[in-house]
Design a protein around this motif. Structure first.
Motif, PDB file in Angstrom:
ATOM      1  N   VAL A  13      70.362  -1.797  -6.868  1.00  0.00           N
ATOM      2  CA  VAL A  13      71.704  -1.992  -7.433  1.00  0.00           C
ATOM      3  C   VAL A  13      71.635  -2.005  -8.959  1.00  0.00           C
ATOM      4  O   VAL A  13      72.475  -1.384  -9.640  1.00  0.00           O
ATOM      5  CB  VAL A  13      72.319  -3.315  -6.908  1.00  0.00           C
ATOM      6  N   ARG A  14      70.597  -2.710  -9.485  1.00  0.00           N
ATOM      7  CA  ARG A  14      70.442  -2.737 -10.954  1.00  0.00           C
ATOM      8  C   ARG A  14      70.198  -1.334 -11.498  1.00  0.00           C
ATOM      9  O   ARG A  14      70.734  -0.956 -12.555  1.00  0.00           O
ATOM     10  CB  ARG A  14      69.277  -3.662 -11.331  1.00  0.00           C
ATOM     11  N   GLU A  15      69.403  -0.570 -10.780  1.00  0.00           N
ATOM     12  CA  GLU A  15      69.111   0.793 -11.218  1.00  0.00           C
ATOM     13  C   GLU A  15      70.372   1.662 -11.215  1.00  0.00           C
ATOM     14  O   GLU A  15      70.603   2.448 -12.145  1.00  0.00           O
ATOM     15  CB  GLU A  15      68.052   1.401 -10.305  1.00  0.00           C
ATOM     16  N   LEU A  16      71.176   1.485 -10.150  1.00  0.00           N
ATOM     17  CA  LEU A  16      72.427   2.254 -10.079  1.00  0.00           C
ATOM     18  C   LEU A  16      73.381   1.871 -11.209  1.00  0.00           C
ATOM     19  O   LEU A  16      74.036   2.735 -11.800  1.00  0.00           O
ATOM     20  CB  LEU A  16      73.094   2.023  -8.724  1.00  0.00           C
ATOM     21  N   GLU A  36      61.480  -9.242   0.401  1.00  0.00           N
ATOM     22  CA  GLU A  36      61.138  -8.003  -0.295  1.00  0.00           C
ATOM     23  C   GLU A  36      62.261  -6.984  -0.190  1.00  0.00           C
ATOM     24  O   GLU A  36      62.539  -6.255  -1.151  1.00  0.00           O
ATOM     25  CB  GLU A  36      59.841  -7.436   0.282  1.00  0.00           C
ATOM     26  N   LEU A  37      62.903  -6.931   0.992  1.00  0.00           N
ATOM     27  CA  LEU A  37      64.024  -6.001   1.161  1.00  0.00           C
ATOM     28  C   LEU A  37      65.190  -6.372   0.242  1.00  0.00           C
ATOM     29  O   LEU A  37      65.824  -5.500  -0.364  1.00  0.00           O
ATOM     30  CB  LEU A  37      64.493  -6.006   2.619  1.00  0.00           C
ATOM     31  N   LYS A  38      65.458  -7.696   0.138  1.00  0.00           N
ATOM     32  CA  LYS A  38      66.536  -8.139  -0.740  1.00  0.00           C
ATOM     33  C   LYS A  38      66.224  -7.822  -2.197  1.00  0.00           C
ATOM     34  O   LYS A  38      67.099  -7.374  -2.952  1.00  0.00           O
ATOM     35  CB  LYS A  38      66.760  -9.645  -0.562  1.00  0.00           C
ATOM     36  N   GLU A  39      64.975  -8.078  -2.599  1.00  0.00           N
ATOM     37  CA  GLU A  39      64.574  -7.767  -3.973  1.00  0.00           C
ATOM     38  C   GLU A  39      64.668  -6.271  -4.251  1.00  0.00           C
ATOM     39  O   GLU A  39      65.096  -5.851  -5.321  1.00  0.00           O
ATOM     40  CB  GLU A  39      63.138  -8.254  -4.217  1.00  0.00           C
ATOM     41  N   ALA A  40      64.254  -5.481  -3.245  1.00  0.00           N
ATOM     42  CA  ALA A  40      64.338  -4.029  -3.411  1.00  0.00           C
ATOM     43  C   ALA A  40      65.794  -3.583  -3.522  1.00  0.00           C
ATOM     44  O   ALA A  40      66.119  -2.692  -4.313  1.00  0.00           O
ATOM     45  CB  ALA A  40      63.664  -3.342  -2.232  1.00  0.00           C
ATOM     46  N   GLU A  41      66.687  -4.226  -2.736  1.00  0.00           N
ATOM     47  CA  GLU A  41      68.110  -3.877  -2.787  1.00  0.00           C
ATOM     48  C   GLU A  41      68.701  -4.260  -4.139  1.00  0.00           C
ATOM     49  O   GLU A  41      69.484  -3.501  -4.725  1.00  0.00           O
ATOM     50  CB  GLU A  41      68.862  -4.583  -1.658  1.00  0.00           C
ATOM     51  N   LYS A  42      68.315  -5.445  -4.631  1.00  0.00           N
ATOM     52  CA  LYS A  42      68.800  -5.868  -5.944  1.00  0.00           C
ATOM     53  C   LYS A  42      68.323  -4.909  -7.030  1.00  0.00           C
ATOM     54  O   LYS A  42      69.078  -4.549  -7.937  1.00  0.00           O
ATOM     55  CB  LYS A  42      68.302  -7.281  -6.244  1.00  0.00           C
ATOM     56  N   ALA A  43      67.054  -4.511  -6.928  1.00  0.00           N
ATOM     57  CA  ALA A  43      66.513  -3.574  -7.912  1.00  0.00           C
ATOM     58  C   ALA A  43      67.248  -2.246  -7.849  1.00  0.00           C
ATOM     59  O   ALA A  43      67.516  -1.625  -8.879  1.00  0.00           O
ATOM     60  CB  ALA A  43      65.016  -3.373  -7.655  1.00  0.00           C
TER      61      ALA A  43
END
Length: 309
Positions: free
Chosen positions: A265-268, A256-263
């Protein structure tokens, strides 16, 4: 030949115990304010001065009743907390409270009523506080061993004891499901938490056999030892299952942390793209504005050439 007890005169100690027992029943049924010294005396078939002689009044009877009930329940909880494993402590403490309610319903009704001045420091709140202080020590050790902040132990102790105590108050009247099943669900919530609830919880063999008379030895081995071994095996299997659950939960948390980090990064990146597009749009608008300004300036010069003054 000894005279039958119903016909002989009671000793002072016997009379005192009789009055305490009668007072306990009346206080449980009617509360302190609803019980009178006259009613206690009449039920015991004695005069009011006899009650005053032993206790000084209704307040004295009430104080003794409350103190005895508090000491009885506290003793049962303290014994339960002497177990070696944290899970067993929790199970036995829950079972002890429910067993006390089942065996001493009148006493528990007295304890959970609003505290009266006659009870002095003896009230359910003070009893819960005393039990919580013992649980606090247990939790502090567990927290330290698991890497949690031991300073949080007092708060968690209040939460845990309060949950068990309020469940006991509810169960006092409903009595369904049974004592062991209620204890199993209490431990399920306290031990596993809402995210890890077991849909079919049960008390371990080690706690289930606590307080029961020892089983007789039989040919071919010691059944008591077999139960103990079975309980230890069950506990080891439980710990393995919990450790596996913790590992799975940790893996899920990491995913979940990795998915949140990916999200994130995508948002940025999306925000950066939008900023760049907005900047390009501003540049285009500026170029258009400048071109229009040059065209307007050129048109003004041509006008001056065509229509000199």
């Amino acid at each position: 030949m000894t005279e039958p007890r119903s016909r002989r005169r009671m000793s002072g100690a016997e009379r005192r115990e009789q009055l305490i027992s009668i007072g306990r029943t009346l206080f449980a049924e009617k509360g302190f304010d609803g019980t009178s010294i006259e009613e206690i005396a009449a039920t015991a078939q004695v005069s009011k001065p006899v009650v005053y002689e032993h206790f000084g009044g209704k307040e004295g009877v009430y104080a003794v009743v409350v103190d005895r009930e508090m000491q009885k329940l506290l003793g049962m909880i303290t014994e339960a907390l002497s177990a070696s494993h944290a899970l067993i402590k929790l199970e036995r403490a829950a079972m002890a409270l429910l067993r006390y309610i089942e065996e001493s319903s009148e006493g528990f009704r007295i304890l959970v009523r609003d505290s009266h001045a006659a009870s002095g420091t003896g009230s359910f709140a003070s009893l819960i506080s005393e039990i919580a202080s013992q649980v606090e020590d247990v939790l502090a050790d567990e927290f330290a061993g698991r890497g949690y902040d031991p300073k949080l132990a007092p708060m968690y102790a209040q939460m845990l004891v309060g949950m068990v105590a309020l469940t006991g108050q509810w169960w006092l009247d409903v009595r369904k499901p049974g004592r062991e099943e209620v204890a199993a669900h209490l431990v399920n919530l306290a031990w596993n938490g809402l995210t890890g609830l077991n849909p079919h919880p049960s008390i371990t063999v080690t706690s289930r056999s606590q307080g029961q008379p020892p089983k007789p030895r039989v040919a071919g081995g010691d059944r008591t030892g077999g139960d103990r071994a079975g309980g230890e095996k069950e506990l080891r299997e439980f710990e393995k299952a919990r450790e596996k659950e913790f590992k799975e939960a940790e893996k899920q948390r990491q995913r979940e942390l990795k998915e949140a980090e990916k999200a994130r990064v995508r948002e940025l990146k999306e925000r950066e793209r939008l900023l760049k597009e907005a900047e390009k749009a501003r540049e285009r608008e500026e170029k258009i504005r400048q071109r229009e300004a040059r065209l307007a300036e050129r048109a003004a010069r041509l006008e001056q050439v065509d229509h000199p003054e």
